[in-house]
Design a protein around this motif. Structure first.
Motif, PDB file in Angstrom:
ATOM      1  N   LEU A  81      24.158 -20.588  20.674  1.00 36.14           N
ATOM      2  CA  LEU A  81      23.266 -19.787  19.838  1.00 36.14           C
ATOM      3  C   LEU A  81      21.996 -19.452  20.613  1.00 36.14           C
ATOM      4  N   ASP A  82      21.720 -18.171  20.711  1.00 36.85           N
ATOM      5  CA  ASP A  82      20.517 -17.718  21.414  1.00 36.85           C
ATOM      6  C   ASP A  82      19.411 -17.526  20.370  1.00 36.85           C
ATOM      7  N   CYS A  83      18.822 -18.627  19.911  1.00 40.77           N
ATOM      8  CA  CYS A  83      17.807 -18.594  18.859  1.00 40.77           C
ATOM      9  C   CYS A  83      16.421 -18.882  19.439  1.00 40.77           C
ATOM     10  N   ASN A 143      19.504 -24.570  13.929  1.00 40.78           N
ATOM     11  CA  ASN A 143      20.036 -25.459  12.880  1.00 40.78           C
ATOM     12  C   ASN A 143      20.291 -24.678  11.589  1.00 40.78           C
ATOM     13  N   LYS A 144      19.298 -23.860  11.223  1.00 42.41           N
ATOM     14  CA  LYS A 144      19.400 -23.083   9.970  1.00 42.41           C
ATOM     15  C   LYS A 144      20.612 -22.157  10.015  1.00 42.41           C
ATOM     16  N   ASP A 204      24.014 -24.023   9.975  1.00 45.84           N
ATOM     17  CA  ASP A 204      24.354 -24.539   8.645  1.00 45.84           C
ATOM     18  C   ASP A 204      24.895 -23.428   7.754  1.00 45.84           C
ATOM     19  N   GLU A 205      24.262 -22.270   7.835  1.00 48.45           N
ATOM     20  CA  GLU A 205      24.723 -21.125   7.041  1.00 48.45           C
ATOM     21  C   GLU A 205      26.123 -20.693   7.480  1.00 48.45           C
ATOM     22  N   ILE A 206      26.359 -20.677   8.801  1.00 50.33           N
ATOM     23  CA  ILE A 206      27.674 -20.292   9.331  1.00 50.33           C
ATOM     24  C   ILE A 206      28.745 -21.285   8.865  1.00 50.33           C
ATOM     25  N   CYS A 207      28.386 -22.561   8.817  1.00 50.75           N
ATOM     26  CA  CYS A 207      29.338 -23.569   8.327  1.00 50.75           C
ATOM     27  C   CYS A 207      29.716 -23.274   6.879  1.00 50.75           C
ATOM     28  N   GLN A 208      28.699 -23.055   6.053  1.00 43.81           N
ATOM     29  CA  GLN A 208      28.941 -22.856   4.616  1.00 43.81           C
ATOM     30  C   GLN A 208      29.686 -21.554   4.335  1.00 43.81           C
ATOM     31  N   ASP A 255      23.852 -12.429  15.106  1.00 46.34           N
ATOM     32  CA  ASP A 255      23.968 -11.907  16.476  1.00 46.34           C
ATOM     33  C   ASP A 255      23.538 -12.928  17.528  1.00 46.34           C
ATOM     34  N   SER A 256      22.918 -13.997  17.069  1.00 43.28           N
ATOM     35  CA  SER A 256      22.450 -15.008  18.038  1.00 43.28           C
ATOM     36  C   SER A 256      23.627 -15.750  18.671  1.00 43.28           C
TER      37      SER A 256
END
Lengths: 82, 82
Positions: free
Chosen positions: A47-49, A56-57, A60-64, B32-33
Motif C-alpha cells: 500500500l502506497d499510503c 491500517n484504515k 481494514d476497509e478492504i478486509c470488510q 488506488d494506493s
C-alpha cells in the motif's frame, strides 16, 4: 510504502465446506491418519499510503468489503513499513 | 498426534489470476494506493501417525497429490508433535 498481511479464516463453530471436502478427499486417498483439516487464506498487499494509520484504515476497509465475508469469516491483519 | 501446517502459493513468475482479480476489485473500490496483491493458502492437519517421520512422509504425499498443483504451485510444510 507499507506491507499489509491479512489472514482470513472461518469463524469458530462455522462449518468450512472446503476443508471438509479436503478431509474427505484425503481419506479417499487412504490417509486415515488425518483426523482434522482446517484452512485459511493469507493476502499480502503493498500500500502506497501517506501514513501507517492511513494504510491500517484502508486495509481494514478492504478486509470488510472484499477479502473476508463478515457473516462467516474472521480476519486479522498487520501493517509494516517497508 | 502430530500437527501439520502447509503453505501453498503460486510459483514465482507464474501469474496468479485470483490475486489479479482481487487487485482489480480493490482498485474498482477506489483504493488506488494498493500496488500489489499476493495470496497463499494455509492448511492445518492433525495426523495420528506412529512417528514424526511417518507424519512427514504422509503430509508430503498429501501435498503433492491434493493440496498443491505441482505444475504451478510451491508448497512448504512443518510437522510438530502435539
Amino acid at each position: 510504502m507499507y506491507n499489509g498481511k491479512v489472514t482470513v479464516q472461518y469463524r469458530n463453530g462455522i462449518l468450512d465446506p472446503q476443508a471438509q471436502a479436503i478431509h474427505r478427499a484425503v481419506k479417499s486417498l487412504g490417509y486415515d491418519s488425518v483426523q482434522e483439516v482446517e484452512q485459511r487464506k493469507e493476502f499480502f498487499l503493498k500500500l502506497d499510503c501517506a501514513s501507517k494509520d492511513q494504510a491500517n484504515k484502508e486495509l481494514d476497509e478492504i478486509c470488510q468489503k472484499l477479502l473476508a465475508n463478515p457473516a462467516i469469516e474472521d480476519y486479522e491483519y498487520t501493517v509494516e513499513e517497508e
